[in-house]
Enzyme design. Sequence first.
Site, mmCIF file in Angstrom:
data_model
loop_
_atom_site.group_PDB
_atom_site.id
_atom_site.type_symbol
_atom_site.label_atom_id
_atom_site.label_comp_id
_atom_site.label_asym_id
_atom_site.label_seq_id
_atom_site.Cartn_x
_atom_site.Cartn_y
_atom_site.Cartn_z
ATOM 1 N N CYS A 162 0.765 -1.316 -0.200
ATOM 2 C CA CYS A 162 0.057 -0.011 -0.004
ATOM 3 C C CYS A 162 1.024 1.245 -0.019
ATOM 4 O O CYS A 162 1.502 1.352 1.073
ATOM 5 C CB CYS A 162 -1.060 -0.144 1.281
ATOM 6 N N CYS B 151 -0.500 4.197 2.531
ATOM 7 C CA CYS B 151 -0.378 3.973 4.171
ATOM 8 C C CYS B 151 -0.337 2.606 4.448
ATOM 9 O O CYS B 151 0.894 2.249 4.155
ATOM 10 C CB CYS B 151 -1.558 4.468 4.649
ATOM 11 N N SER B 152 -1.302 1.681 4.866
ATOM 12 C CA SER B 152 -0.922 0.362 5.208
ATOM 13 C C SER B 152 -2.166 -0.283 4.887
ATOM 14 O O SER B 152 -2.370 -1.470 5.758
ATOM 15 C CB SER B 152 -0.445 0.292 6.701
ATOM 16 N N CYS B 153 -2.975 -0.340 3.861
ATOM 17 C CA CYS B 153 -4.058 -0.941 3.662
ATOM 18 C C CYS B 153 -3.930 -2.359 3.385
ATOM 19 O O CYS B 153 -2.815 -2.886 2.828
ATOM 20 C CB CYS B 153 -4.888 -0.513 2.183
HETATM 21 FE FE FE Z 1 -3.525 2.294 2.753
#
Ligand code: FE
Length: 209
Positions: A117, A120-122
């Site tokens: 991602c 961010c951190s999906c």
């Molecule tokens: Fe994300």
Amino acid sequence: MPHDHHDHDHDNDHDHEHGQHPPEDVVLRVKALESLLVEKGVVDPAALDAIAEHYAERVGPKNGARVVARAWRDPTFHARLMADATEAIAELGFHGVQGEHMVAVQNTAAVHNLVVCTLCSCYPWPVLGLPPTWYKSNAYRSRAVIEPRKVLSEFGVELDPAVEIQVWDSTAEVRYLVIPERPAEADQLDEDALAELVTRNGMIGTALR
Ligand code: FE
């Protein structure tokens, strides 16, 4: 969709952030509770970290490993998984927040898939649990796109130069699950045994399986 061709709204609004993170009040309440428990000596912060780590490494990914093992064993399930991963995964009872729009991508002898991602951190919580720290790092998020082969090499995955690497950029809208190549053992082993072969990293694409 492939990173090169992404046309989702990853870059231009706040929906992504809202889709990604738990509500702020929930985060604050959890932090308040954690502080209180630590202060009262009920829990050790290191123990909490260990629990989170255990969930990220073992408990969460067990669901994904079950999905992969089923796909390796059952061609009709595999077909359903590739056609509509959200529906197929829900057949095994895995669904919910951060798993609403799943897409399965299949590794083959010619193509290796890698998930990132970039913003961010999906991450697909229902099948993989919590994302590992490195997945959330700036280094991984940028380098997975710029130099995926080198990143894979650092994870111990040395791909033949002829193998194409497909990088998938997760969003609040789409979460990816990598289906590692079906091993020869899939003809002999049952689903439980096959699930043991599948790692968290294998389903992100930073391991072969
Ligand atoms: Fe994300």
